[in-house]
Design a protein around this motif. Structure first.
Motif, mmCIF file in Angstrom:
data_model
loop_
_atom_site.group_PDB
_atom_site.id
_atom_site.type_symbol
_atom_site.label_atom_id
_atom_site.label_comp_id
_atom_site.label_asym_id
_atom_site.label_seq_id
_atom_site.Cartn_x
_atom_site.Cartn_y
_atom_site.Cartn_z
ATOM 1 N N GLU A 18 -13.083 7.605 4.487
ATOM 2 C CA GLU A 18 -13.430 6.624 3.411
ATOM 3 C C GLU A 18 -12.345 6.381 2.773
ATOM 4 O O GLU A 18 -11.883 5.120 2.294
ATOM 5 C CB GLU A 18 -14.745 6.810 2.760
ATOM 6 C CG GLU A 18 -15.787 6.742 3.892
ATOM 7 C CD GLU A 18 -16.148 5.375 4.159
ATOM 8 O OE1 GLU A 18 -15.830 4.218 3.730
ATOM 9 O OE2 GLU A 18 -16.615 5.098 5.416
ATOM 10 N N GLY A 19 -11.773 7.645 2.169
ATOM 11 C CA GLY A 19 -10.702 7.446 1.205
ATOM 12 C C GLY A 19 -9.486 6.860 1.927
ATOM 13 O O GLY A 19 -8.753 6.146 0.984
ATOM 14 N N ALA A 20 -9.308 7.325 3.067
ATOM 15 C CA ALA A 20 -8.024 6.536 3.740
ATOM 16 C C ALA A 20 -8.227 5.032 3.787
ATOM 17 O O ALA A 20 -7.311 4.380 3.578
ATOM 18 C CB ALA A 20 -7.737 7.246 5.102
ATOM 19 N N VAL A 21 -9.174 4.583 4.259
ATOM 20 C CA VAL A 21 -9.464 3.168 4.540
ATOM 21 C C VAL A 21 -9.684 2.383 3.036
ATOM 22 O O VAL A 21 -8.673 1.412 2.921
ATOM 23 C CB VAL A 21 -11.117 2.865 4.942
ATOM 24 C CG1 VAL A 21 -11.429 1.502 5.014
ATOM 25 C CG2 VAL A 21 -11.212 3.289 6.404
ATOM 26 N N THR A 22 -9.912 2.870 1.982
ATOM 27 C CA THR A 22 -10.070 2.443 0.828
ATOM 28 C C THR A 22 -8.417 2.297 0.095
ATOM 29 O O THR A 22 -8.047 1.292 -0.405
ATOM 30 C CB THR A 22 -10.806 3.317 -0.321
ATOM 31 O OG1 THR A 22 -12.071 3.083 0.129
ATOM 32 C CG2 THR A 22 -10.816 2.572 -1.616
ATOM 33 N N ALA A 23 -7.849 3.465 0.615
ATOM 34 C CA ALA A 23 -6.251 3.409 0.085
ATOM 35 C C ALA A 23 -5.614 2.282 0.647
ATOM 36 O O ALA A 23 -4.769 1.562 0.198
ATOM 37 C CB ALA A 23 -5.644 4.880 0.174
ATOM 38 N N THR A 24 -5.945 2.401 1.967
ATOM 39 C CA THR A 24 -4.997 1.180 2.745
ATOM 40 C C THR A 24 -5.515 -0.126 2.345
ATOM 41 O O THR A 24 -4.468 -1.009 2.196
ATOM 42 C CB THR A 24 -5.403 1.602 4.275
ATOM 43 O OG1 THR A 24 -5.358 2.593 4.841
ATOM 44 C CG2 THR A 24 -4.809 0.361 4.994
ATOM 45 N N GLY A 25 -6.686 -0.479 1.930
ATOM 46 C CA GLY A 25 -7.098 -1.905 1.444
ATOM 47 C C GLY A 25 -6.269 -2.016 0.137
ATOM 48 O O GLY A 25 -5.942 -3.069 0.099
ATOM 49 N N PHE A 26 -6.423 -0.968 -0.733
ATOM 50 C CA PHE A 26 -5.729 -1.148 -2.020
ATOM 51 C C PHE A 26 -4.185 -1.229 -1.921
ATOM 52 O O PHE A 26 -3.606 -2.397 -2.576
ATOM 53 C CB PHE A 26 -6.057 0.373 -2.752
ATOM 54 C CG PHE A 26 -5.469 0.043 -4.398
ATOM 55 C CD1 PHE A 26 -6.041 -0.862 -5.127
ATOM 56 C CD2 PHE A 26 -4.243 0.549 -4.601
ATOM 57 C CE1 PHE A 26 -5.798 -0.801 -6.595
ATOM 58 C CE2 PHE A 26 -3.856 0.482 -5.921
ATOM 59 C CZ PHE A 26 -4.430 -0.342 -7.012
ATOM 60 N N VAL A 27 -3.493 -0.810 -1.191
ATOM 61 C CA VAL A 27 -2.125 -0.968 -0.743
ATOM 62 C C VAL A 27 -1.767 -2.407 -0.293
ATOM 63 O O VAL A 27 -0.810 -2.983 -0.695
ATOM 64 C CB VAL A 27 -1.496 0.051 0.152
ATOM 65 C CG1 VAL A 27 0.005 -0.300 0.543
ATOM 66 C CG2 VAL A 27 -1.512 1.295 -0.673
ATOM 67 N N LEU A 28 -2.514 -3.060 0.807
ATOM 68 C CA LEU A 28 -2.590 -4.148 1.175
ATOM 69 C C LEU A 28 -2.686 -5.098 0.183
ATOM 70 O O LEU A 28 -2.027 -6.326 0.208
ATOM 71 C CB LEU A 28 -3.243 -4.347 2.488
ATOM 72 C CG LEU A 28 -2.998 -3.587 3.636
ATOM 73 C CD1 LEU A 28 -4.137 -3.771 4.664
ATOM 74 C CD2 LEU A 28 -1.674 -3.850 3.996
ATOM 75 N N CYS A 29 -3.519 -5.112 -0.709
ATOM 76 C CA CYS A 29 -4.050 -6.109 -1.709
ATOM 77 C C CYS A 29 -2.567 -6.219 -2.621
ATOM 78 O O CYS A 29 -2.323 -7.280 -3.032
ATOM 79 C CB CYS A 29 -5.203 -5.688 -2.581
ATOM 80 S SG CYS A 29 -6.796 -6.194 -1.857
ATOM 81 N N LEU A 30 -2.205 -5.104 -3.048
ATOM 82 C CA LEU A 30 -0.939 -5.092 -3.796
ATOM 83 C C LEU A 30 0.283 -5.836 -3.227
ATOM 84 O O LEU A 30 0.896 -6.467 -3.691
ATOM 85 C CB LEU A 30 -0.552 -3.826 -4.195
ATOM 86 C CG LEU A 30 -1.597 -3.098 -5.327
ATOM 87 C CD1 LEU A 30 -0.970 -1.653 -5.600
ATOM 88 C CD2 LEU A 30 -1.796 -3.968 -6.576
ATOM 89 N N LEU A 31 0.178 -5.388 -1.947
ATOM 90 C CA LEU A 31 1.400 -6.002 -1.052
ATOM 91 C C LEU A 31 1.272 -7.564 -1.042
ATOM 92 O O LEU A 31 2.384 -8.365 -1.086
ATOM 93 C CB LEU A 31 1.533 -5.379 0.098
ATOM 94 C CG LEU A 31 2.116 -4.101 0.396
ATOM 95 C CD1 LEU A 31 1.999 -3.823 1.791
ATOM 96 C CD2 LEU A 31 3.460 -4.028 -0.381
ATOM 97 N N GLY A 32 0.093 -8.163 -1.082
ATOM 98 C CA GLY A 32 -0.438 -9.327 -0.972
ATOM 99 C C GLY A 32 0.008 -10.163 -2.335
ATOM 100 O O GLY A 32 0.541 -11.275 -2.544
ATOM 101 N N GLY A 33 -0.061 -9.297 -3.356
ATOM 102 C CA GLY A 33 0.290 -9.848 -4.657
ATOM 103 C C GLY A 33 1.695 -10.041 -5.017
ATOM 104 O O GLY A 33 2.116 -10.504 -5.868
ATOM 105 N N VAL A 34 2.855 -9.608 -4.127
ATOM 106 C CA VAL A 34 3.994 -9.535 -4.357
ATOM 107 C C VAL A 34 4.344 -11.045 -3.911
ATOM 108 O O VAL A 34 5.423 -11.713 -4.863
ATOM 109 C CB VAL A 34 4.681 -8.676 -3.222
ATOM 110 C CG1 VAL A 34 6.246 -8.904 -3.272
ATOM 111 C CG2 VAL A 34 4.375 -7.068 -3.658
#
Length: 427
Positions: A18-34
């Motif tokens: 669950e931690g890996a899935v949440t961290a992956t989603g968080f990183v992708l969200c930040l990349l989308g904000g670039v």
């Protein structure tokens, strides 16, 4: 809302996943904000962090409350354009993850399709530039935004169907295993009852013999004391043997309504030549080899030895691709070893089960047999041991070790039976 979770502590591996899935989603969200609305690149603004935190905070509860998680991530995606961010596939990664989870846990396929389609439509409406001209880039981005949640829902539903299929297969396998075990227990119970009936006939014969010996002793008590004493000794031996055989039948009772048992004497090794002739007439060439000095057997052991040879040769006839078999009788001081071997091929015979001892044929119209169960039960009932299995050089081997009484006791039993028969024939 579909609730699939339960209480209790979760395994450590689940928390890591669950931690890996949440961290992956968080990183992708930040990349989308670039990527900005004007197609320029810049560091993620504060709004990107807000959207990433809000949408990823609900990911750990998507298994317990998948509909609520899907609604929360969809709402976060709808807020992306008003915050000046570009609604792209990376920034809506949490919505894609929750769409997969909801489709995986939804009770019905129709409900899963409706909710995932509704979330996809909401994201498409949020990504539509209502006050600007619709360019081909906008159209392609809208198609991508609509496709990602729908594809995730299809994959989640496919995983749900596969889990249901595997669970159904495991359930059928479990029920089939229970059915086989029940059938094996039923066959074993029937075989034990049949053995008990045969032993009952042996005990009845010995009781009749003891009664004849007691009658002779009472008749000769006054005129021939020495012969009376000998008859009483033989009576003690006969009743002792009867008690030994009766002990083997405890708990195995004759059921009411069954057909009466045959009045013929129980077969033994004395009828072995007749048995072998019957198999020779059926086309099986049987050779016999004896080692040691043969001795008379107790009735129960004699019957068991006969049945072991009979069942083993029957299995050779039915299951082995061979026309010959070898029977070996090895007489020792305290036991007799009976082996039946053949050189048959393995294609026509299946292996024996280590747990149940069953032997099955590969013929589709022949039900699996339980001959080895009966032989093993017979050997155990008289205090012996039976083993069966493939030979390293090919073929199959059945080996039974049956106990023998001391030679002195055997001579007494034979003499008692002769005396009792003569006394029973006397007027």
């Amino acid at each position: 809302m579909t609730n699939t979770g339960g209480g209790g502590r979760r395994p450590r591996g689940t928390w890591r996943r669950e931690g890996a899935v949440t961290a992956t989603g968080f990183v992708l969200c930040l990349l989308g904000g670039v990527v900005r609305v004007d197609d320029t690149l810049s560091p993620p603004p504060a709004a990107a962090y807000v959207v990433a935190v809000l949408s990823c905070a609900v990911l750990p509860v998507r298994h317990r409350a998948p509909l609520a998680a899907l609604a929360a991530t969809t709402a976060a995606g709808v807020l992306v354009p008003p915050l000046g961010l570009l609604l792209s596939p990376p920034i809506m990664a949490p919505a894609v993850i929750t769409a997969y989870s909801y489709a995986l846990h939804a009770r019905t396929e129709r409900r899963a399709a409706a909710m995932v389609s509704l979330a996809s439509a909401a994201l498409v409406l949020a990504a539509t530039p209502w006050f600007d001209d619709l360019s081909w880039k906008d159209a392609s981005r809208m198609g991508t935004v609509a496709a990602f949640p729908l594809v995730a829902g299809v994959l989640g539903r496919s995983a749900h169907n596969r889990r249901a299929y595997l669970a159904a297969v495991e359930e059928r396998a479990r029920r089939a295993e229970e059915g086989r075990d029940s059938e094996a227990r039923r066959r074993v119970a029937e075989e034990r009852v049949r053995i008990a009936r045969e032993l009952h006939d042996l005990v009845a014969h010995q009781i009749t013999l003891a009664n004849a010996q007691a009658t002779v002793a009472a008749h000769l008590f006054d005129v021939r004391p020495e012969q009376t004493r000998q008859s009483l000794k033989e009576l003690v031996e006969t009743t002792r043997d009867a008690l030994d055989d009766l002990r083997a039948t405890v708990g195995l009772l004759r059921q009411s309504g069954d057909a009466p048992a045959p009045a013929d004497p129980a077969p033994g090794l004395s009828r072995l030549p007749t048995l072998l002739d019957s198999f020779r007439r059926a086309g099986l060439e049987v050779s016999v080899h004896q080692e040691g000095t043969a001795r008379p057997l107790p009735p129960g052991v004699d019957l068991t030895a006969y049945r072991v040879v009979q069942e083993a040769l029957t299995n050779v006839t039915k299951h082995a691709r061979t026309g010959s078999a070898r029977v070996r009788l090895a007489w020792d001081r305290d036991r007799v070893t009976i082996t039946v071997a053949d050189d048959g091929g393995g294609a026509a015979r299946t292996g024996t089960s280590a747990s149940t001892g069953t032997m099955a044929s590969t013929a589709p119209d022949r039900p699996p047999g339980f001959g080895l169960i009966g032989m093993r039960e017979r050997a155990t009932a008289v205090g012996g041991h039976l083993s069966a299995g493939r030979r390293p050089e090919g073929g199959f081997l059945v080996s039974a070790q049956l106990p023998l009484p001391p030679a002195r006791d055997t001579r007494r039993r034979a003499a008692g039976a002769t005396g009792g028969a003569e006394a029973g024939d006397a007027p």
